[in-house]
Design an enzyme around this catalytic site. Structure first.
Site, short mmCIF file in Angstrom:
data_model
loop_
_atom_site.label_atom_id
_atom_site.label_comp_id
_atom_site.label_asym_id
_atom_site.label_seq_id
_atom_site.Cartn_x
_atom_site.Cartn_y
_atom_site.Cartn_z
N ASP A 191 26.03 64.02 28.87
CA ASP A 191 26.29 65.18 29.52
C ASP A 191 26.62 66.50 28.89
OD1 ASP A 191 25.95 63.75 32.00
OD2 ASP A 191 27.90 62.99 31.86
N HIS A 207 25.50 67.39 36.92
CA HIS A 207 26.70 66.53 36.88
C HIS A 207 27.91 66.90 37.74
CE1 HIS A 207 29.15 63.79 34.79
NE2 HIS A 207 29.99 64.70 34.55
N SER A 263 27.98 70.88 37.51
CA SER A 263 27.65 71.55 36.75
C SER A 263 25.91 71.41 36.45
CB SER A 263 27.93 71.53 35.28
OG SER A 263 29.53 71.57 35.00
C1 GRF Z 1 25.22 63.66 42.56
O1 GRF Z 1 26.50 63.82 42.75
C2 GRF Z 1 24.92 63.96 41.06
O2 GRF Z 1 25.69 65.05 40.57
C3 GRF Z 1 25.23 62.73 40.21
O3 GRF Z 1 24.72 61.75 41.28
C4 GRF Z 1 24.83 62.24 42.69
C5 GRF Z 1 23.50 62.06 43.20
O4 GRF Z 1 23.44 62.27 44.45
N1 GRF Z 1 24.62 62.88 39.13
P1 GRF Z 1 22.01 62.42 45.23
O5 GRF Z 1 21.13 61.16 44.87
O6 GRF Z 1 21.20 63.60 44.81
O7 GRF Z 1 22.29 62.27 46.56
#
Ligand code: GRF
Length: 224
Positions: free
Chosen positions: A147, A111, A138
């Site tokens: 979350d 997250h 995190s």
């Molecule tokens: C990341 O920032 C993750 O923390 C959030 O969504 C984004 C996903 O990015 N939950 P990716 O698809 O891994 O490039």
């Protein structure tokens, strides 16, 4: 040693999925990705997986009349694969209690905030609006509340005066790619266990998340 089996759920770009694939390919992780499931047919992460010869599935949430049936459709794909860990790598659907309880202690998420701050969406914008000096991401095991659940590693990213939500998100994402494989490695190496709902790292209660800063784990607070 036997490889750990992973199932990875995505919704979008899949850059965290790519970081996990890279960690396997460079032998940081002794693991095999059994399948990648996306709820979005257009997710770029599906192409990344297919490019590595990993089986993919699309389970489009819009095709199911309820969250429970959507969750069940994913469980029907996941369970025969007997994964050691189910990984939410940018998976943007809320999961139902039955799904979360079914994979309790083997369901992990990343997250983009320093939880418990900024649960939900638009975390980078919220950090800027609150004039935070430090933001981050995190890795946590998934609890019933959105979350929530025990945090294993957090990465701290300084906020710059000129940051926009996009520049901040990009810098946080780069750090996500480091801490997610690290936390998964701790799980697959058997260093993480749960006792009475409490996360144990190397047999000791983890009362504070490990902090990844300046490319190393700088703060390790564990107690008996
Ligand atoms: C990341 O920032 C993750 O923390 C959030 O969504 C984004 C996903 O990015 N939950 P990716 O698809 O891994 O490039």
């Amino acid at each position: 040693m036997k490889k750990s089996s992973l199932v990875i759920l995505i919704s979008g770009s899949g850059s965290n999925l790519q970081a996990i694939i890279n960690a396997i390919n460079n032998h940081q992780l002794n693991a095999e990705i059994k399948t990648v499931i996306s709820n979005q047919v257009t997710a770029k992460g599906l192409d990344r997986a297919a490019g590595e010869g990993i089986t993919t599935h699309v389970v489009d949430h819009r095709s199911y009349p309820s969250r429970e049936l959507f969750d069940q459709a994913m469980m029907q794909i996941i369970d025969p694969l007997k994964p050691d860990l189910v990984i939410l790598a940018g998976f943007m659907r809320i999961l139902g209690n039955a799904f979360i309880e079914h994979y309790q202690h083997r369901l992990i998420n990343i997250h983009p905030s320093l939880l418990p701050k900024y649960k939900g969406l638009n975390t980078h914008q919220k950090a800027l609006e609150n004039k935070d000096k430090i933001h981050g991401a995190s890795v946590h095991y998934v609890g019933i509340e959105l979350d929530s659940g025990p945090v294993v590693i957090q990465t701290e990213v300084p906020v710059r005066a000129i940051d926009t939500a996009a520049t901040l998100a990009a810098r946080v994402l780069t750090e996500e790619h480091k801490i997610f494989p690290l936390a998964i490695e701790m799980h697959t190496e058997g260093r993480i266990k749960f006792k009475d709902g409490q996360l144990l790292l190397d047999g000791q209660k983890l009362t504070e998340p490990l902090i990844w800063k300046n490319n190393q784990l700088t703060q390790v607070k564990v107690t008996d």
